[in-house]
Design an enzyme around this catalytic site. Sequence first.
Site, PDB file in Angstrom:
ATOM      1  CG  ASP A  45       0.941  -1.071  -3.722  1.00 60.97           C
ATOM      2  OD1 ASP A  45       1.661  -1.826  -3.039  1.00 60.97           O
ATOM      3  OD2 ASP A  45      -0.126  -0.584  -3.306  1.00 60.97           O
ATOM      4  CG  HIS A  83      -2.033  -1.057   1.086  1.00 61.40           C
ATOM      5  ND1 HIS A  83      -3.021  -1.069   0.126  1.00 61.40           N
ATOM      6  CD2 HIS A  83      -2.214  -2.180   1.835  1.00 61.40           C
ATOM      7  CE1 HIS A  83      -3.785  -2.135   0.293  1.00 61.40           C
ATOM      8  NE2 HIS A  83      -3.307  -2.842   1.318  1.00 61.40           N
TER       9      HIS A  83
END
Length: 610
Positions: free
Chosen positions: A189, A184
């Site tokens: 990511d 996150h």
Amino acid sequence: MSTTAASPSTDRSGHPPGHRSAYQATFEELGTPLRDVTFVVVDLETTGTSAAEGGITEIGAVKVRGGEVLGEFQSLVNPGQPVPAFVARLTGITNAMVATAPDIALVLPSFLEFARGSVLVAHNAPFDVGFLKAMCARLDYPWPGFQVVDTVPLARRLVTRDEAPNHKLSSLARLFHATVSPDHRALSDARATVDVLHGLFDRLAPMGVTHLEDLATAADPVPPEVRRKRHLADDLPDAPGVYLFRGPGDEVLYVGTSVNIRKRVRSYFTAAEKRKRITEMVRIAERVTPVACATPLEAQVRELRLITEHAPRYNRRSKYPERHAWVRLTDEAYPRLSVVGAVVEGAAHIGPFGSRRAAQEAVHALHDALNLRQCTARLPLVSRVAGSPCALAGMGRCSAPCVATEAPDASYAAVADAARQALTGDPAPVVRALSDRIAALAHQERYEEAGEVTRRLRAFVAGAHRAQRLDPLARCAELVAARPSGIGDAPGRPGGWEIVVVKHGRLAATDVSAPGADPLPLVAALRTTAEHVDPPVAPAPAAHPEETDLLLAWLGSPGVRLVHVDGTWACPVRAAGAHADLAWASDRVRAEMDAVGHAHESQVDTMTAC
């Protein structure tokens, strides 16, 4: 070079359809291999889910091409609003971390420059791209119009539930052994999404998805055996023309036309094609033959001729022109109406109709309006022995010429003349008579019968209108017309002229003059090399009636100019076209329904709309 439509088995250069002339293919025709595409995989962290109200807290992106990382971009962003506590717990990004971070007005231009000329990739792309577009709009920056690839629908298409419990980034990263675990944070990511993207590409390759253009439909639920045949479109031209799907034994399975052959054929291998019969056809197709044409008009004509010639089993229309029916007023002492398959010299005809049933509806309309005899016997002008009047004579719907024994039945001659005039000239008396009957039936609330009479009237007017449009062009030995290129349905080559040579309702030659060039030499060349066409028996043209309909539509399009006419091309002043919308009958029905206090608008529309 002239382009004649006389031989649909050759292309514009005179070669067989399968012949491929040497030319330099464009990059658009070849497509862009995925290994040559620069992708920018982006991920955002935000203050919420609403792009209109929320802000961006972090942008991370990885630029990659051919499996090689070319660069990375990462920056915290001051969202201009507090970071919610649950977002801080999820991402680890706190108010303190973004308090001194640059504003989005400083970060966004840098990211757009980093991603310029690339294809954007994101996991759940609508979310990330939605925020980026919203920020561009808020700062009055133009959105660059990136092509976007979303890994979520690709994963749904390629990864089964047995392999991963869901299609979240974390689950896919584990499946494809990503070198970075998503946590996150934007850059982590994005790095994980790069590995997922490459894993998905490895699965797409055996399915024939190897080019950037293939990705647009890679997530479509298309059977693998259909998708694998996308290569059939690889060598097709980006030009107007006709394409033939061929199966085993070189059988022509399907014929189609498009202003862009390659683009249209590619669509058959995507989810955009939903016709089961066509999907079945694609499964057995082995190759596609293109026939490039000068204009979309030529393509439409060639398509029609090829369908008629080959009768492909997967085409539904225009395969059997011999099934068209005409309504003829017979040439005998006491004429009658007959449904026939061909026209003869000297008789009045209307049509052609798409079926005998439609032709019979037109016959019923004329019988409803005129006291024509309906018996099929051939009657002498004066009978030696008086016949027995039929029931129609007793009802006043036939003058019974069969009983004339001393002199010809003069009253029937007037009826026959009225029928002949209605077929070839002004149909107003028939329209008026049936309109009165429709109104009377509506007044009596007999709406089903009114609808039946309206259908008959519609069939008659349509048949008369078509014959009156076909007849003048069928009699015209040669008509040459021109239209500025690049307008209407003719893309490309603006500045030139589309030249069309029509003989007896058949396309005999066509081509497009070069922009800025004098078109008259091309006109002279086309007239010299045009196909020879023997005169037909009018009103039937010397071509498939639908071909003549196409020519008439083109001749009636904006910008068309007549260059030469050998013969007469004109329609009757009071022709059936004036009644083509049946507004008269429709207004009468509505008036009668209003008079009796009914407001069944849907019924009226069903009965009277053309």
